[in-house]
Design an enzyme around this catalytic site. Structure first.
Site, PDB file in Angstrom:
ATOM      1  N   LYS A  42       0.804  -1.234   0.000  1.00 45.53           N
ATOM      2  CA  LYS A  42       0.000   0.000   0.000  1.00 45.53           C
ATOM      3  C   LYS A  42       0.838   1.286   0.000  1.00 45.53           C
ATOM      4  O   LYS A  42       0.406   2.331   0.491  1.00 45.53           O
ATOM      5  CB  LYS A  42      -1.004   0.041   1.179  1.00 45.53           C
ATOM      6  CG  LYS A  42      -1.818  -1.207   1.392  1.00 45.53           C
ATOM      7  CD  LYS A  42      -2.306  -1.865   0.135  1.00 45.53           C
ATOM      8  CE  LYS A  42      -3.407  -1.111  -0.575  1.00 45.53           C
ATOM      9  NZ  LYS A  42      -3.739  -1.832  -1.868  1.00 45.53           N
ATOM     10  N   HIS A  97       7.526  -7.115  -2.251  1.00 46.63           N
ATOM     11  CA  HIS A  97       7.253  -6.583  -0.915  1.00 46.63           C
ATOM     12  C   HIS A  97       8.239  -7.199   0.090  1.00 46.63           C
ATOM     13  O   HIS A  97       8.087  -6.999   1.292  1.00 46.63           O
ATOM     14  CB  HIS A  97       5.835  -6.946  -0.457  1.00 46.63           C
ATOM     15  CG  HIS A  97       4.727  -6.245  -1.179  1.00 46.63           C
ATOM     16  ND1 HIS A  97       4.777  -4.922  -1.554  1.00 46.63           N
ATOM     17  CD2 HIS A  97       3.501  -6.682  -1.560  1.00 46.63           C
ATOM     18  CE1 HIS A  97       3.628  -4.591  -2.134  1.00 46.63           C
ATOM     19  NE2 HIS A  97       2.851  -5.644  -2.163  1.00 46.63           N
ATOM     20  N   SER A 127      -4.831   2.998   3.977  1.00 45.99           N
ATOM     21  CA  SER A 127      -4.991   2.337   2.687  1.00 45.99           C
ATOM     22  C   SER A 127      -5.154   0.827   2.875  1.00 45.99           C
ATOM     23  O   SER A 127      -6.006   0.188   2.250  1.00 45.99           O
ATOM     24  CB  SER A 127      -3.771   2.653   1.804  1.00 45.99           C
ATOM     25  OG  SER A 127      -3.912   2.069   0.542  1.00 45.99           O
TER      26      SER A 127
HETATM   27  P1  A3P Z   1      -5.116   4.792  -1.251  1.00 47.94           P
HETATM   28  O1  A3P Z   1      -5.773   3.580  -0.684  1.00 47.94           O
HETATM   29  O2  A3P Z   1      -4.643   5.737  -0.168  1.00 47.94           O
HETATM   30  O3  A3P Z   1      -5.928   5.497  -2.296  1.00 47.94           O
HETATM   31  P2  A3P Z   1      -0.150  -0.376  -3.600  1.00 47.94           P
HETATM   32  O4  A3P Z   1      -0.180  -0.260  -5.068  1.00 47.94           O
HETATM   33  O5  A3P Z   1       1.233  -0.421  -3.025  1.00 47.94           O
HETATM   34  O6  A3P Z   1      -1.045  -1.468  -3.104  1.00 47.94           O
HETATM   35  O7  A3P Z   1      -0.739   0.996  -3.019  1.00 47.94           O
HETATM   36  C1  A3P Z   1      -2.070   1.371  -3.266  1.00 47.94           C
HETATM   37  C2  A3P Z   1      -2.219   2.833  -2.942  1.00 47.94           C
HETATM   38  O8  A3P Z   1      -1.572   3.616  -3.962  1.00 47.94           O
HETATM   39  C3  A3P Z   1      -3.690   3.263  -2.942  1.00 47.94           C
HETATM   40  O9  A3P Z   1      -3.762   4.318  -1.966  1.00 47.94           O
HETATM   41  C4  A3P Z   1      -3.845   3.766  -4.374  1.00 47.94           C
HETATM   42  O10 A3P Z   1      -4.933   4.614  -4.561  1.00 47.94           O
HETATM   43  C5  A3P Z   1      -2.509   4.498  -4.524  1.00 47.94           C
HETATM   44  N1  A3P Z   1      -2.185   4.778  -5.934  1.00 47.94           N
HETATM   45  C6  A3P Z   1      -2.089   3.914  -6.960  1.00 47.94           C
HETATM   46  N2  A3P Z   1      -1.839   4.567  -8.110  1.00 47.94           N
HETATM   47  C7  A3P Z   1      -1.783   5.881  -7.816  1.00 47.94           C
HETATM   48  C8  A3P Z   1      -1.569   7.080  -8.571  1.00 47.94           C
HETATM   49  N3  A3P Z   1      -1.399   7.056  -9.892  1.00 47.94           N
HETATM   50  N4  A3P Z   1      -1.570   8.263  -7.908  1.00 47.94           N
HETATM   51  C9  A3P Z   1      -1.768   8.315  -6.586  1.00 47.94           C
HETATM   52  N5  A3P Z   1      -1.976   7.214  -5.808  1.00 47.94           N
HETATM   53  C10 A3P Z   1      -1.984   6.021  -6.418  1.00 47.94           C
END
Ligand code: A3P
Length: 285
Positions: A42, A97, A127
């Site tokens: 996340k 990860h 998140s």
């Molecule tokens: P939120 O839940 O705060 O919106 P991961 O990919 O490591 O699982 O992380 C997911 C988080 O990254 C989510 O956060 C998601 O919305 C955010 N995320 C993914 N792509 C993004 C982008 N282009 N810009 C901003 N946040 C992004």
């Protein structure tokens, strides 16, 4: 617990990890021109799965429109890698990860580069909380307060946030590793992409940088079925409960933490970072 597979003390989701995939990861042969994005869950993994292929291929949008992100930039530790590894073309981009100590032998002997994305742990927690609600292959997070305790105790996927971050920041990989924060990317994506491309020695014009930044915006990724996880069957990930690309902002923790929770959270995290005289390059507030 049934949702978890325990691997050398690390809790992993059983749905996507198994003994064979972990064995495959340990025997994986890194190449010198591989790039691996390292994240605690996340923290911006999906974002890097979008950015990296575009930086490496000079901004050709074909892969991000035709290949799902988990096949485009696969996870080192997940079952999917063995099935698609032969189709990956160099320079390859992967994500993991894993904390540093879980990296396979060939990683250490290769010159493969690392991009480590760190995100404010308070936003990581929020998140992750929503992700546990929508991902049916993970246990229900319970109340936010209960989930915070699990997070602080490391009874969550990939263990404690502090252990993960410390492991990579102390890894002494010299110029093989580049550190960037989710917050920097959110604040100025074109500059972040420029810094990533410089690190990877990919020279990109301003136009290409802006084209990549536009494609990798939250809105654009949320609308891209190859990147927004909407192709995952609803029984595994239910976007009606919470979309995978949820808010994409910094500081959403302020909408979730009580003042008591803030004190509890920061005192545990700060203490664990201080234990090894460790400081982060940016403030956690
Ligand atoms: P939120 O839940 O705060 O919106 P991961 O990919 O490591 O699982 O992380 C997911 C988080 O990254 C989510 O956060 C998601 O919305 C955010 N995320 C993914 N792509 C993004 C982008 N282009 N810009 C901003 N946040 C992004």
């Amino acid at each position: 617990e049934d949702f978890f597979l325990e691997y050398q003390g690390l809790l992993l989701p059983r749905e996507t990890h198994c003994a064979e995939s972990l064995n495959f990861a340990q025997e994986f042969t890194f190449k010198d021109d591989d790039v691996v994005a390292v994240t605690y869950p996340k923290s911006g993994t999906t974002w890097m799965q979008e950015i990296l292929p575009l930086v490496l291929n000079g901004g050709d949008l074909t892969p991000v429109h035709t290949v799902v992100n988990w096949d485009r930039v696969p996870w080192l530790e997940e079952t999917r890698l063995a099935k698609i590894v032969d189709k990956l073309t160099s320079p390859r981009a992967l994500v993991t990860h894993f904390p540093y100590s879980f990296m396979p032998p060939s990683f250490h002997t290769s010159k493969a580069k690392v991009i480590n994305v760190i995100r404010n742990p308070k936003d990581v927690l929020v998140s992750s909380y929503y992700f546990h609600q929508m991902a049916n292959f993970l246990e229900d997070p319970g109340s936010f307060d209960e989930f915070m305790d699990k997070f602080l105790e490391g009874r969550v996927l990939f263990g404690k946030w502090t252990d993960h971050v410390k492991s990579w920041r102390c890894a002494e990989l010299g110029d093989r590793i580049f550190f960037i924060t989710y917050e920097e990317m959110a604040q100025d994506l074109p500059t972040s992409i420029r810094r990533i491309s410089d690190f990877l020695c990919c020279s990109l014009s301003e136009d290409v940088i802006h084209k990549i930044a536009k494609h990798c915006s939250f809105e654009s990724m949320k609308a891209n079925t190859m990147s927004n996880f909407s192709l995952v069957p609803k029984e595994y990930m239910d976007s009606d409960k919470s979309p995978f690309l949820r808010k994409g902002v910094t500081g959403d923790w302020k909408n979730h933490f009580s003042s008591e929770q803030l004190v509890r959270f920061t005192s545990v995290i700060n203490k664990e970072l201080e234990e090894e005289n460790f400081s982060l390059p940016w403030s956690l507030d």
